[in-house]
Motif scaffolding. Structure first.
Motif, PDB file in Angstrom:
ATOM      1  N   LEU A 119       0.835  -1.199   0.000  1.00 35.76           N
ATOM      2  CA  LEU A 119       0.000   0.000   0.000  1.00 35.76           C
ATOM      3  C   LEU A 119       0.873   1.253   0.000  1.00 35.76           C
ATOM      4  O   LEU A 119       0.664   2.179  -0.788  1.00 35.76           O
ATOM      5  CB  LEU A 119      -0.936   0.003   1.219  1.00 35.76           C
ATOM      6  N   PHE A 120       1.877   1.281   0.859  1.00 33.22           N
ATOM      7  CA  PHE A 120       2.743   2.462   0.934  1.00 33.22           C
ATOM      8  C   PHE A 120       3.721   2.530  -0.229  1.00 33.22           C
ATOM      9  O   PHE A 120       4.133   3.629  -0.618  1.00 33.22           O
ATOM     10  CB  PHE A 120       3.437   2.530   2.303  1.00 33.22           C
ATOM     11  N   ARG A 121       4.065   1.400  -0.823  1.00 30.01           N
ATOM     12  CA  ARG A 121       4.881   1.448  -2.053  1.00 30.01           C
ATOM     13  C   ARG A 121       4.086   2.124  -3.159  1.00 30.01           C
ATOM     14  O   ARG A 121       4.628   2.925  -3.923  1.00 30.01           O
ATOM     15  CB  ARG A 121       5.328   0.046  -2.464  1.00 30.01           C
ATOM     16  N   GLU A 122       2.777   1.813  -3.235  1.00 29.22           N
ATOM     17  CA  GLU A 122       1.936   2.446  -4.257  1.00 29.22           C
ATOM     18  C   GLU A 122       1.743   3.936  -3.970  1.00 29.22           C
ATOM     19  O   GLU A 122       1.780   4.766  -4.884  1.00 29.22           O
ATOM     20  CB  GLU A 122       0.586   1.734  -4.372  1.00 29.22           C
ATOM     21  N   LEU A 123       1.531   4.291  -2.711  1.00 29.22           N
ATOM     22  CA  LEU A 123       1.428   5.712  -2.364  1.00 29.22           C
ATOM     23  C   LEU A 123       2.707   6.446  -2.757  1.00 29.22           C
ATOM     24  O   LEU A 123       2.650   7.546  -3.327  1.00 29.22           O
ATOM     25  CB  LEU A 123       1.158   5.880  -0.868  1.00 29.22           C
ATOM     26  N   ALA A 124       3.867   5.838  -2.481  1.00 30.12           N
ATOM     27  CA  ALA A 124       5.152   6.454  -2.830  1.00 30.12           C
ATOM     28  C   ALA A 124       5.315   6.549  -4.345  1.00 30.12           C
ATOM     29  O   ALA A 124       5.832   7.548  -4.860  1.00 30.12           O
ATOM     30  CB  ALA A 124       6.298   5.661  -2.220  1.00 30.12           C
ATOM     31  N   ARG A 125       4.872   5.523  -5.075  1.00 33.06           N
ATOM     32  CA  ARG A 125       4.970   5.540  -6.535  1.00 33.06           C
ATOM     33  C   ARG A 125       4.157   6.702  -7.116  1.00 33.06           C
ATOM     34  O   ARG A 125       4.602   7.395  -8.027  1.00 33.06           O
ATOM     35  CB  ARG A 125       4.476   4.218  -7.126  1.00 33.06           C
ATOM     36  N   GLN A 126       2.991   6.933  -6.545  1.00 30.00           N
ATOM     37  CA  GLN A 126       2.138   8.007  -7.041  1.00 30.00           C
ATOM     38  C   GLN A 126       2.534   9.384  -6.505  1.00 30.00           C
ATOM     39  O   GLN A 126       2.152  10.394  -7.082  1.00 30.00           O
ATOM     40  CB  GLN A 126       0.679   7.732  -6.662  1.00 30.00           C
ATOM     41  N   SER A 127       3.261   9.430  -5.413  1.00 30.05           N
ATOM     42  CA  SER A 127       3.577  10.708  -4.774  1.00 30.05           C
ATOM     43  C   SER A 127       5.028  10.693  -4.286  1.00 30.05           C
ATOM     44  O   SER A 127       5.932  10.958  -5.050  1.00 30.05           O
ATOM     45  CB  SER A 127       2.600  10.935  -3.621  1.00 30.05           C
ATOM     46  N   ALA A 128       5.219  10.375  -3.038  1.00 28.29           N
ATOM     47  CA  ALA A 128       6.550  10.256  -2.433  1.00 28.29           C
ATOM     48  C   ALA A 128       6.401   9.452  -1.155  1.00 28.29           C
ATOM     49  O   ALA A 128       5.320   9.447  -0.549  1.00 28.29           O
ATOM     50  CB  ALA A 128       7.127  11.634  -2.113  1.00 28.29           C
ATOM     51  N   GLU A 129       7.475   8.781  -0.743  1.00 29.64           N
ATOM     52  CA  GLU A 129       7.352   8.027   0.505  1.00 29.64           C
ATOM     53  C   GLU A 129       7.394   8.994   1.684  1.00 29.64           C
ATOM     54  O   GLU A 129       7.932  10.103   1.572  1.00 29.64           O
ATOM     55  CB  GLU A 129       8.407   6.934   0.604  1.00 29.64           C
ATOM     56  N   PRO A 130       6.801   8.592   2.789  1.00 27.79           N
ATOM     57  CA  PRO A 130       6.797   9.496   3.947  1.00 27.79           C
ATOM     58  C   PRO A 130       8.215   9.743   4.451  1.00 27.79           C
ATOM     59  O   PRO A 130       9.020   8.823   4.513  1.00 27.79           O
ATOM     60  CB  PRO A 130       5.953   8.764   4.985  1.00 27.79           C
ATOM     61  N   ARG A 131       8.489  10.990   4.792  1.00 27.25           N
ATOM     62  CA  ARG A 131       9.803  11.337   5.335  1.00 27.25           C
ATOM     63  C   ARG A 131       9.795  11.294   6.857  1.00 27.25           C
ATOM     64  O   ARG A 131      10.846  11.346   7.478  1.00 27.25           O
ATOM     65  CB  ARG A 131      10.208  12.719   4.842  1.00 27.25           C
ATOM     66  N   TRP A 132       8.590  11.209   7.445  1.00 29.43           N
ATOM     67  CA  TRP A 132       8.457  11.163   8.899  1.00 29.43           C
ATOM     68  C   TRP A 132       7.050  10.674   9.233  1.00 29.43           C
ATOM     69  O   TRP A 132       6.227  10.462   8.349  1.00 29.43           O
ATOM     70  CB  TRP A 132       8.725  12.545   9.498  1.00 29.43           C
ATOM     71  N   ASN A 133       6.768  10.532  10.501  1.00 29.92           N
ATOM     72  CA  ASN A 133       5.430  10.146  10.958  1.00 29.92           C
ATOM     73  C   ASN A 133       4.415  11.236  10.624  1.00 29.92           C
ATOM     74  O   ASN A 133       4.756  12.401  10.533  1.00 29.92           O
ATOM     75  CB  ASN A 133       5.438   9.935  12.479  1.00 29.92           C
ATOM     76  N   PHE A 134       3.172  10.833  10.474  1.00 27.41           N
ATOM     77  CA  PHE A 134       2.034  11.719  10.216  1.00 27.41           C
ATOM     78  C   PHE A 134       2.116  12.415   8.860  1.00 27.41           C
ATOM     79  O   PHE A 134       1.634  13.519   8.683  1.00 27.41           O
ATOM     80  CB  PHE A 134       1.817  12.699  11.379  1.00 27.41           C
ATOM     81  N   HIS A 135       2.698  11.700   7.886  1.00 24.21           N
ATOM     82  CA  HIS A 135       2.621  12.136   6.489  1.00 24.21           C
ATOM     83  C   HIS A 135       1.202  11.800   6.030  1.00 24.21           C
ATOM     84  O   HIS A 135       0.681  10.736   6.361  1.00 24.21           O
ATOM     85  CB  HIS A 135       3.661  11.380   5.649  1.00 24.21           C
ATOM     86  N   LYS A 136       0.579  12.697   5.289  1.00 24.20           N
ATOM     87  CA  LYS A 136      -0.836  12.542   4.931  1.00 24.20           C
ATOM     88  C   LYS A 136      -1.008  12.465   3.420  1.00 24.20           C
ATOM     89  O   LYS A 136      -0.463  13.294   2.698  1.00 24.20           O
ATOM     90  CB  LYS A 136      -1.639  13.717   5.486  1.00 24.20           C
ATOM     91  N   TYR A 137      -1.780  11.470   2.980  1.00 20.31           N
ATOM     92  CA  TYR A 137      -2.107  11.299   1.565  1.00 20.31           C
ATOM     93  C   TYR A 137      -3.620  11.402   1.404  1.00 20.31           C
ATOM     94  O   TYR A 137      -4.360  10.712   2.102  1.00 20.31           O
ATOM     95  CB  TYR A 137      -1.693   9.912   1.066  1.00 20.31           C
ATOM     96  N   VAL A 138      -4.061  12.221   0.472  1.00 22.44           N
ATOM     97  CA  VAL A 138      -5.472  12.271   0.118  1.00 22.44           C
ATOM     98  C   VAL A 138      -5.611  11.437  -1.150  1.00 22.44           C
ATOM     99  O   VAL A 138      -4.998  11.731  -2.176  1.00 22.44           O
ATOM    100  CB  VAL A 138      -5.969  13.717  -0.118  1.00 22.44           C
ATOM    101  N   VAL A 139      -6.407  10.372  -1.047  1.00 20.92           N
ATOM    102  CA  VAL A 139      -6.617   9.435  -2.154  1.00 20.92           C
ATOM    103  C   VAL A 139      -8.062   9.595  -2.623  1.00 20.92           C
ATOM    104  O   VAL A 139      -8.985   9.572  -1.801  1.00 20.92           O
ATOM    105  CB  VAL A 139      -6.347   7.982  -1.689  1.00 20.92           C
ATOM    106  N   ASP A 140      -8.242   9.757  -3.935  1.00 20.58           N
ATOM    107  CA  ASP A 140      -9.605   9.947  -4.447  1.00 20.58           C
ATOM    108  C   ASP A 140     -10.357   8.621  -4.542  1.00 20.58           C
ATOM    109  O   ASP A 140      -9.819   7.557  -4.235  1.00 20.58           O
ATOM    110  CB  ASP A 140      -9.609  10.717  -5.772  1.00 20.58           C
ATOM    111  N   ARG A 141     -11.592   8.686  -4.998  1.00 18.12           N
ATOM    112  CA  ARG A 141     -12.467   7.506  -5.071  1.00 18.12           C
ATOM    113  C   ARG A 141     -11.934   6.427  -6.006  1.00 18.12           C
ATOM    114  O   ARG A 141     -12.327   5.271  -5.911  1.00 18.12           O
ATOM    115  CB  ARG A 141     -13.864   7.924  -5.536  1.00 18.12           C
ATOM    116  N   ASP A 142     -11.044   6.813  -6.922  1.00 19.17           N
ATOM    117  CA  ASP A 142     -10.491   5.870  -7.890  1.00 19.17           C
ATOM    118  C   ASP A 142      -9.121   5.344  -7.484  1.00 19.17           C
ATOM    119  O   ASP A 142      -8.462   4.669  -8.270  1.00 19.17           O
ATOM    120  CB  ASP A 142     -10.407   6.530  -9.271  1.00 19.17           C
TER     121      ASP A 142
END
Length: 190
Positions: free
Chosen positions: A141-164
């Motif tokens: 899950l986080f590899r995909e988030l990083a692929r689409q954006s960037a990996e978290p650099r610290w705790n409480f990194h926030k990703y807004v993911v749309d319905r798709d």
């Protein structure tokens, strides 16, 4: 003057063709899990034996994904994340917290981490047992988030993911849950 039969023949053919098209079966609707492959996983809830299938839980919903830790300078953001959850849950937003010790600030005991989340901050949104969120051992899950954006650099990194299942915005730890830019990104995803 052309006969009425000759004038109506093309019209009859056109009507028949449109009926034939309408009679064709519609293609099957894509399954919700196919639409959101990043959530095609099962994870255990924090300090629980319950395993959650993420795809049916989050498919078709905007999701705020956050990597968390219970002993971090940003741990107080749990309060703001819960406020976001309460504010937008009836509009379809799901908030999902993923506990991680990748930055060496998670409690050694899940019971202690759960106490921080659920008792100290009153968290009612989904919280999951510790996983890796960065590097070669990161959960898919986080590899995909990083692929689409960037990996978290610290705790409480926030990703807004749309319905798709697309990351439409990402915010570093220092961006508080009540920051206008985060709320704006959530409202656009709703």
């Amino acid at each position: 003057m052309p006969s009425l039969a000759r004038l109506t023949a093309p019209l009859s053919a056109l009507m028949f063709a449109s009926l034939a098209i309408a009679a064709e079966p519609a293609p099957p609707a894509p399954s919700p899990t196919a639409a959101v492959p990043m959530f095609d996983h099962e994870l255990r809830r924090l300090h629980s034996d319950e395993v959650v299938r993420l795809a049916p839980r989050y498919a078709g919903h905007p999701v705020l994904v956050v990597n968390t830790a219970s002993h971090c300078g940003y741990t107080g953001q749990f309060k703001g994340l819960e406020a976001l959850h309460q504010r937008y849950k009836d509009k379809g937003l799901k908030v999902a917290g993923f506990s991680s010790d990748d930055f060496k600030q998670e409690a050694d005991d899940e019971a202690k981490a759960a106490e921080v989340c659920f008792l100290n901050y009153g968290v009612t949104f989904d919280m999951y047992a510790p996983i890796h969120v960065r590097g070669p051992r990161a959960h898919p899950l986080f590899r995909e988030l990083a692929r689409q954006s960037a990996e978290p650099r610290w705790n409480f990194h926030k990703y807004v993911v749309d319905r798709d299942g697309r990351v439409v915005a990402a915010f570093p730890s220092r961006v508080e849950p009540d920051a206008p830019e985060l709320r704006e990104a959530i409202e656009k995803a709703l």
